[in-house]
Design an enzyme around this catalytic site. Structure first.
Site, PDB file in Angstrom:
ATOM      1  N   GLU A 162      49.163  45.705  48.110  1.00  0.00           N
ATOM      2  CA  GLU A 162      48.337  46.909  48.035  1.00  0.00           C
ATOM      3  C   GLU A 162      48.851  47.991  48.989  1.00  0.00           C
ATOM      4  O   GLU A 162      49.210  47.713  50.120  1.00  0.00           O
ATOM      5  CB  GLU A 162      46.897  46.541  48.394  1.00  0.00           C
ATOM      6  CG  GLU A 162      45.907  47.698  48.357  1.00  0.00           C
ATOM      7  CD  GLU A 162      44.527  47.292  48.866  1.00  0.00           C
ATOM      8  OE1 GLU A 162      43.556  47.995  48.545  1.00  0.00           O
ATOM      9  OE2 GLU A 162      44.420  46.269  49.587  1.00  0.00           O
ATOM     10  N   CYS A 177      42.637  44.000  45.706  1.00  0.00           N
ATOM     11  CA  CYS A 177      42.107  43.473  46.969  1.00  0.00           C
ATOM     12  C   CYS A 177      40.635  43.088  46.879  1.00  0.00           C
ATOM     13  O   CYS A 177      40.324  42.023  46.356  1.00  0.00           O
ATOM     14  CB  CYS A 177      42.357  44.472  48.097  1.00  0.00           C
ATOM     15  SG  CYS A 177      42.257  43.721  49.752  1.00  0.00           S
ATOM     16  N   LYS A 236      40.441  51.013  41.795  1.00  0.00           N
ATOM     17  CA  LYS A 236      39.725  49.906  42.440  1.00  0.00           C
ATOM     18  C   LYS A 236      38.215  50.068  42.283  1.00  0.00           C
ATOM     19  O   LYS A 236      37.643  51.108  42.635  1.00  0.00           O
ATOM     20  CB  LYS A 236      40.125  49.870  43.917  1.00  0.00           C
ATOM     21  CG  LYS A 236      39.599  48.692  44.716  1.00  0.00           C
ATOM     22  CD  LYS A 236      40.238  48.744  46.103  1.00  0.00           C
ATOM     23  CE  LYS A 236      39.797  47.600  46.998  1.00  0.00           C
ATOM     24  NZ  LYS A 236      40.524  47.630  48.295  1.00  0.00           N
TER      25      LYS A 236
END
Length: 283
Positions: A44, A154, A117
């Site tokens: 990431e 993540c 995200k």
């Protein structure tokens, strides 16, 4: 009948300049391609040190539109040259909005789409809500090299809903680029084991391989614990690093074998979505 795919996860320290980090990632992408990897996952926000440790307005200048992002442009060039696919993580600016995003780059070097995200953490050392708007792209999957893949970012990896949503969209492999390590509020807390177990659980519950890529090294007192890995459809670790290695993890899979296992386990056959309404109630 077989359908073969080879995937790779990269693990490395990313505490250099943007140019140095992109060059280091590019070297590992080339290494992975030489080993036969077709889909290659960098960590990431690999273009620089993890900048979300504290709130600093000046750091918004790091964000760029997808068409101007240095890490995305570099990975596009590399993907085209090597004929590989790369989910490239970057800090995205879209007008007045800022996102933690991945650009899914195909083997022709073109961007197949952008995923933003969904789940944004907020806590000591991980002040992401200051920088990133929650993603509005919805979960996405991409058809590539004869398979369909899903990519979470993540904090998304802790949520079984993310994995299941991508699986229901047709994903056969799940990818998670990550930046995670020490917790400033508790020096003795090491989440690396539970971090792995959560994603191994996604592999087991969805009967498909999972690929996770994390950074290593210490950045201004925050240590990133690596432990990147690849699991098979049983959740078994087939390739893994510890907390200090830098390099490439590569593994090949027979997707028909995984598909048969997925069908045989019956997890999707026996779902009862009519009873899951509580899952979408915000209370």
């Amino acid at each position: 009948m077989t359908r073969q795919i080879t995937v790779a996860a990269l693990q490395l320290a990313l505490n250099g300049s943007e140019l140095e980090n992109i060059e280091a990632v590019s070297d590992l992408v080339g290494n992975a391609a030489e080993q036969g990897a077709q889909i290659i996952l960098p960590p990431e926000l690999f273009a620089g040190p993890y900048f979300c440790k504290a709130e600093d307005e000046e750091l918004f200048a790091l964000a760029k539109p997808v068409s101007e992002s240095a890490p995305v442009l570099a990975m596009q060039k590399l993907a085209k040259q090597l004929k590989v696919a790369i989910p490239a993580s970057f800090f995205e600016c879209d007008g007045q909005h800022f996102y933690n995003s991945i650009a899914m780059i195909g083997p022709d070097g073109e961007i197949m789409g952008v995923y933003r995200k969904t789940h944004i953490p907020d806590g000591p050392g991980y002040e992401e809500k200051f920088y990133f708007r929650p993603g509005n792209s919805g979960f996405k999957v991409w058809n590539i090299f004869g398979t369909t893949i899903g990519v979470g970012i993540c904090w998304d990896q802790w949520y079984p809903e993310t994995a299941r949503a991508m699986a229901l969209l047709g994903a056969e492999i799940l990818f998670y680029p990550t930046a995670i390590g020490s917790e400033p509020y508790d020096a003795d807390l090491d989440t690396s084991r539970m971090w792995r177990r959560a994603m191994q659980g996604h592999a087991v519950s969805n009967c498909m391989p999972v690929v996770a890529s994390n950074r290593i090294g210490t950045e201004e007192g925050q240590t990133f614990y690596g432990h990147s890995f690849i699991t098979n459809e049983w959740g078994d670790l087939v390739a893994e690093y510890g907390g200090g290695e830098s390099g490439v993890l590569v593994s090949g899979f027979d997707l028909e074998q995984a598909r048969n296992h997925r069908a045989g386990m019956g997890f999707f056959r026996d779902r009862r979505p009519e009873l899951y309404g509580r899952l979408i109630e915000d209370r």
